[in-house]
Design an enzyme around this catalytic site. Structure first.
Site, mmCIF file in Angstrom:
data_model
loop_
_atom_site.group_PDB
_atom_site.id
_atom_site.type_symbol
_atom_site.label_atom_id
_atom_site.label_comp_id
_atom_site.label_asym_id
_atom_site.label_seq_id
_atom_site.Cartn_x
_atom_site.Cartn_y
_atom_site.Cartn_z
ATOM 1 N N ASP A 1 0.906 -1.137 -0.030
ATOM 2 C CA ASP A 1 0.167 0.089 0.014
ATOM 3 C C ASP A 1 0.876 1.190 -0.043
ATOM 4 O O ASP A 1 2.054 1.157 0.338
ATOM 5 C CB ASP A 1 -0.870 -0.005 1.349
ATOM 6 C CG ASP A 1 -1.565 1.233 1.499
ATOM 7 O OD1 ASP A 1 -2.149 1.551 0.627
ATOM 8 O OD2 ASP A 1 -1.490 2.009 2.666
ATOM 9 N N ALA A 2 0.440 2.183 -0.327
ATOM 10 C CA ALA A 2 1.393 3.533 -0.484
ATOM 11 C C ALA A 2 1.087 4.618 0.681
ATOM 12 O O ALA A 2 1.869 4.848 1.595
ATOM 13 C CB ALA A 2 1.062 4.316 -1.811
ATOM 14 N N TYR A 3 -0.289 4.981 0.621
ATOM 15 C CA TYR A 3 -0.636 6.008 1.577
ATOM 16 C C TYR A 3 -0.698 5.433 3.141
ATOM 17 O O TYR A 3 -1.547 4.829 3.484
ATOM 18 C CB TYR A 3 -1.808 6.835 1.271
ATOM 19 C CG TYR A 3 -1.924 7.639 -0.214
ATOM 20 C CD1 TYR A 3 -1.078 8.176 -0.417
ATOM 21 C CD2 TYR A 3 -2.571 6.937 -1.173
ATOM 22 C CE1 TYR A 3 -0.870 9.103 -1.679
ATOM 23 C CE2 TYR A 3 -2.564 7.405 -2.366
ATOM 24 C CZ TYR A 3 -1.736 8.461 -2.616
ATOM 25 O OH TYR A 3 -1.591 9.108 -3.951
ATOM 26 N N SER B 1 -2.446 0.946 -5.025
ATOM 27 C CA SER B 1 -2.855 1.927 -4.314
ATOM 28 C C SER B 1 -4.250 2.534 -4.787
ATOM 29 O O SER B 1 -4.371 2.281 -6.072
ATOM 30 C CB SER B 1 -1.831 2.916 -4.069
ATOM 31 O OG SER B 1 -2.321 4.294 -3.656
#
Length: 248
Positions: free
Chosen positions: A9-11, A115
């Site tokens: 995942d990014a955020y 994401s």
């Protein structure tokens, strides 16, 4: 278990969403903390609501709309330039300090981001943070026009990387995302950056809960959805040892 791909995942996992706080505080002195937390809460909420309503707009729109909601709800006046400066921070979020070293240590696996971010947002973020040197793919939910934790989104991993779910380790610090990935059938490691014990202590330290503490209660603790991650780690720096152990 054979791990052939590690997908992040990014955020909130690779990139610190709290790093917008300096920008929000600079734009609205005294309000930076509450803006930062309400903005992120509404950003996630809008992604889920749009998925349920089947009225998809990409994450750049969701991010702008949730910021507009936040500023309006707090009665704050702003001009287009101030709004744009705050939004721009999402293209320059701070990378967690241990992220690049952790990814570099497991580069013998396929490495990717999956994401909610729109392609333009993610490409800029990856480029600006230097992660393009270690990633094999940056995958956006935009290909399916629905947000995580929809199963359709997690299916993109195999479509893009050509690695079956049984050979994928998915990494997220977002509990709802970890549960969604596990429900889909991926192997999951959840980054528990804030423990319940730390939350209990934080609640005792002040009669009035700061916005960040409330955010952590709502968004950093494991959800009761009937799914548990396969592994719990406390930072990205623990990931290389976990991957090595699973592959040996």
């Amino acid at each position: 278990m054979t791990i052939k791909a590690v997908v992040f995942d990014a955020y909130g996992t690779l990139y610190d969403v709290q790093s917008v706080a300096d920008v929000t505080e600079d734009a609205f002195p005294g309000y930076g903390g509450i803006i930062t937390q309400v903005w992120r809460i509404k950003q996630l909420e809008y992604s889920w609501l749009r998925s349920l309503m089947r009225r998809y707009q990409d994450f750049s729109v969701v991010t702008r709309d949730s910021l507009a909601y936040t500023l309006r709800s707090l009665g704050l006046q702003y001009d287009d330039d101030a709004f744009a400066r705050i939004i721009d921070k999402y293209l320059h979020l701070d990378l967690y300090p241990d992220a690049l070293a952790a990814l570099s240590a497991i580069k013998d696996c396929k490495l990717a981001i999956l994401s909610n971010g729109s392609p333009d947002m993610l490409n800029a973020l990856v480029q600006n943070s230097g992660l393009e040197r270690v990633l094999d793919a940056t995958i956006s939910v935009d290909a399916k026009k629905i947000f995580k934790p929809s199963p359709e989104v997690y299916a993109l991993i195999e479509e893009v990387l050509h690695v079956p779910p049984a050979e994928v380790l998915f990494i997220s610090s977002n509990p709802w995302d970890a549960c969604g990935a596990k429900a889909f059938g991926l192997h999951v490691a959840w980054i528990e950056r804030v423990t319940p014990e730390a939350m209990a202590l934080a609640c005792l330290e002040s009669e009035t809960l700061p916005p960040l503490t409330m955010f952590k209660i709502l968004r950093t603790q494991m959800d009761e959805l009937g799914f548990e991650p396969d592994h719990r780690i406390h930072s990205l720096s623990e990931l290389p040892a976990l991957v090595s152990a699973q592959r040996s």
